[in-house]
Design an enzyme around this catalytic site. Structure first.
Site, PDB file in Angstrom:
ATOM      1  N   ASP A   4       0.864  -1.176   0.000  1.00 22.12           N
ATOM      2  CA  ASP A   4       0.000   0.000   0.000  1.00 22.12           C
ATOM      3  C   ASP A   4       0.908   1.236   0.000  1.00 22.12           C
ATOM      4  OD1 ASP A   4      -2.165   1.766   0.603  1.00 22.12           O
ATOM      5  OD2 ASP A   4      -3.144   0.170   1.738  1.00 22.12           O
TER       6      ASP A   4
ATOM      7  N   ASP B 207      -2.931   4.731  -2.152  1.00 20.85           N
ATOM      8  CA  ASP B 207      -3.896   5.319  -1.221  1.00 20.85           C
ATOM      9  C   ASP B 207      -4.331   6.730  -1.636  1.00 20.85           C
ATOM     10  OD1 ASP B 207      -5.105   5.141   1.544  1.00 20.85           O
ATOM     11  OD2 ASP B 207      -3.892   6.943   1.839  1.00 20.85           O
TER      12      ASP B 207
ATOM     13  N   GLU C  89      -6.753   3.986  -5.206  1.00 18.61           N
ATOM     14  CA  GLU C  89      -7.961   4.230  -4.405  1.00 18.61           C
ATOM     15  C   GLU C  89      -8.462   5.615  -4.786  1.00 18.61           C
ATOM     16  OE1 GLU C  89      -9.607   4.738   0.133  1.00 18.61           O
ATOM     17  OE2 GLU C  89      -7.799   5.730  -0.539  1.00 18.61           O
TER      18      GLU C  89
ATOM     19  N   HIS D 261     -10.935  -2.271   4.575  1.00 13.20           N
ATOM     20  CA  HIS D 261     -10.715  -1.927   5.983  1.00 13.20           C
ATOM     21  C   HIS D 261     -11.360  -0.600   6.376  1.00 13.20           C
ATOM     22  CE1 HIS D 261      -7.737   0.171   3.677  1.00 13.20           C
ATOM     23  NE2 HIS D 261      -7.640   1.029   4.671  1.00 13.20           N
ATOM     24  N   ASP D 262     -11.994   0.071   5.426  1.00 12.22           N
ATOM     25  CA  ASP D 262     -12.678   1.342   5.729  1.00 12.22           C
ATOM     26  C   ASP D 262     -14.200   1.199   5.701  1.00 12.22           C
ATOM     27  OD1 ASP D 262     -10.246   2.705   5.834  1.00 12.22           O
ATOM     28  OD2 ASP D 262     -10.301   3.171   3.691  1.00 12.22           O
TER      29      ASP D 262
END
Ligand code: NOJ
Length: 555
Positions: A102, A204, A261, A334-335
């Site tokens: 990431d 990210d 993302e 994970h969000d």
């Protein structure tokens, strides 16, 4: 028509997201380790996984669980060492599982050396590495932008007598991508990891890297008189130039993939971002995850939504990547809250819901991304008080709900429904203490359901979500059309059934998932000449679906 031989490895495989802090603790500290990931590679291989996206494990003060990076070239000691990472990459390669890291490049931690230098003065070597701005004449912040985690997006620095911009927490200062030295440092970091043998990157918060030419107040969009930084800065024209440069320097000529993302990119814009002329291989855009929020102005007041809207969003993304680019299929990360809560508005067990939605996840066109625990049918945990949450965003969401007039019980209920910590509870391996995750007290509570929802128990139960995910992963590896086939939505108006056809070269499949708790009918002509390849409820009567039943027919 896509041919299997034309596809890259990452288009044919299944990806799996690992939140390493919650995966497996091999040292008895209550948080997971990289060695814990290596120890479970066989498990991942049994799910047909060929790529693992590991959320940040670089050196970090962990204000945002690693999304605040102090040093991109070091492993945080809580996760282990660089040797552990080398071992994971090497062992993974032996098993056909590539490690995807990431890259958090919109911002660093305030503890990063670059920022520590930058904040010292206005004329040092790093002075221009972040977004600095003078105060307004009255000393207030340069604009009324609200950060994504709440409060002003500007923080005051005494030493420089200036404000710096932080799209997320104040401890996460935004980098200045206009500065070529910044871009070049980031490229070097990515290439360091490529040379280590990673299989790609998840990048990210990428839509925020380009800031507008003029920083100006926006119209107040909340009681606090502020304007969302997202609206002010996301997807600013010129962003693709930065990313083209990055792609040429990092991606081109390498057998890796990059998935960005990209909150704020619409399905209709996918062509510019992925594909032949694009800057990434895939893009996580969020049009479908926004549907369960309804048309609500604020997250804690979600309005009604219909399944047909969710299907519309997914179809738009499928169509946006039909001939150019590739789609990363996901319902969780994970969000996000757990999908069995987020995408269902009906009764029924979490296991049945996980299997029904998992069928869609593993048969749409694109690369499926499974979030750890999704394959076990994880649901949201019941959080009894605000203190039980760890996530900084949840805390600010709680305050925000109060400011919107919610009482404490309602605010807690809203956090229960939407908190990111729902996705972050420890992985449940077996029925032993702490679900086999750790011998110490876990950093986040283990879900109460771990005696039945865990890898060991579900592996032995042919009707479990885990067994179903394995069945579908196997089917996907055997049926080319599930990977290459074109997507055509069927029964688009249905508010019960998500149905689509995957037309390959010489073979086809029809997938029907009843995402409601009522029986549903469909026209059996849709599956004429086809056989049942897999069904959540075993044998299935053509034309009929039981509540939460999903079937894959093929010919
Ligand atoms: C998106 C990440 O997925 C999230 O977990 C993080 O808090 C923000 N970006 C900031 O890096």
């Amino acid at each position: 028509m896509t041919r299997l031989s034309d596809l890259a490895w990452w288009q044919k495989t299944i990806a799996y997201e690992i939140y390493p802090k919650s995966f497996l603790d091999t040292v008895g500290q209550g948080t997971g380790t990289i060695a814990g990931v290596t120890a479970k590679l066989d498990y991942l291989a049994s799910l047909g996984v060929g790529a693992i996206w590991i959320t940040p494990c670089y050196k970090s003060p962990m204000v945002d669980n690693g999304y605040d990076v102090e040093n991109y070239l070091e492993i945080d000691p809580s996760f282990g060492t660089m040797d552990d990472m080398d071992e994971l990459i090497a062992r993974g390669r032996e098993l056909g599982i590539r490690v995807v890291l990431d890259l958090v490049f919109n911002h660093t931690s305030e503890e990063c050396e670059w920022f520590k230098e930058s904040r010292k003065s206005r004329d040092n070597d790093y002075a221009d590495w972040y977004i600095w701005h003078d105060a307004r004449p009255d000393g207030s912040a340069p604009t009324n932008w609200r950060s994504i985690f709440g409060g002003s997006a500007w923080a005051w620095c005494e030493e420089r007598q200036q404000y710096y911009l932080h799209t997320f927490a104040p401890q996460q200062p935004d980098l200045n991508w206009e500065n070529p030295a910044v871009r070049s440092a980031l490229i070097d970091i990515a290439n360091f990891w490529v040379e280590k043998g990673v299989g790609g990157f998840r990048i990210d918060a990428i839509t925020y890297i380009k800031k507008p030419a003029v920083f100006a107040d926006g119209p107040a969009d909340g009681e606090d008189g502020m304007y969302a930084v997202h609206a002010a800065t996301a997807n600013t024209p010129g962003i693709l130039d930065f990313l083209h440069e990055f792609k040429v320097a990092v991606r081109d000529g390498r057998d890796i993939f990059m998935v960005g993302e990209a909150n704020g990119v619409e399905a209709s814009e996918l062509g510019q971002w992925v594909g032949d002329e694009g800057v990434f291989d895939m893009l996580f855009e969020f049009s479908h995850t926004h549907v369960p929020m309804g048309k609500a102005e604020v997250w804690c007041r979600p309005a009604d939504w219909r399944l047909a809207e969710l299907k519309q969003a997914l179809t738009a993304s499928q169509e946006g990547t039909a001939t150019n680019g590739w789609y990363p299929i996901f319902f969780e990360n994970h969000d996000q809250p757990r999908s069995v809560v987020n995408f269902f508005r009906c009764e029924g067990s979490a296991a049945s819901k996980a299997k029904a939605l998992g069928t869609v996840l593993l048969t749409l066109r694109g690369t499926p991304f499974i979030m750890q625990g999704e394959e076990l049918g994880y649901s949201n945990r019941v959080w009894k008080s605000l203190d039980e949450f760890d996530d900084l965003q949840t805390r600010s969401q709680y305050e925000f709900a109060l400011s919107e007039g919610f009482d404490a019980t309602q605010a807690l209920a809203a956090c229960n429904r939407f908190s990111r910590d729902n996705a972050r509870t420890p992985m449940q391996w077996d029925t032993s203490a702490n679900a086999g995750f750790s011998s110490a007290t876990p950093w986040l509570p283990v879900h109460d359901d771990y005696q039945t929802v865990n890898v060991e128990v579900e592996s032995a139960d042919p009707s479990s979500p885990l067994s179903w995910f394995r069945t579908l992963a196997k089917l996907r590896s055997e049926r080319d059309e599930l990977v290459t086939g074109d997507y055509e939505e069927l029964m688009a108006d249905s508010d019960q059934v998500y149905a689509f056809r995957r037309q390959g070269e010489g073979s086809a499949a029809v997938i029907l998932a009843n995402l409601s708790d009522r029986p549903a009918a469909y026209d059996s002509a849709l599956i004429e000449g086809m056989n049942l390849l897999a069904g959540t409820h075993g044998e299935s009567t053509p034309g009929e679906l039981r509540p939460l039943e999903a079937v894959v027919f093929g010919a």
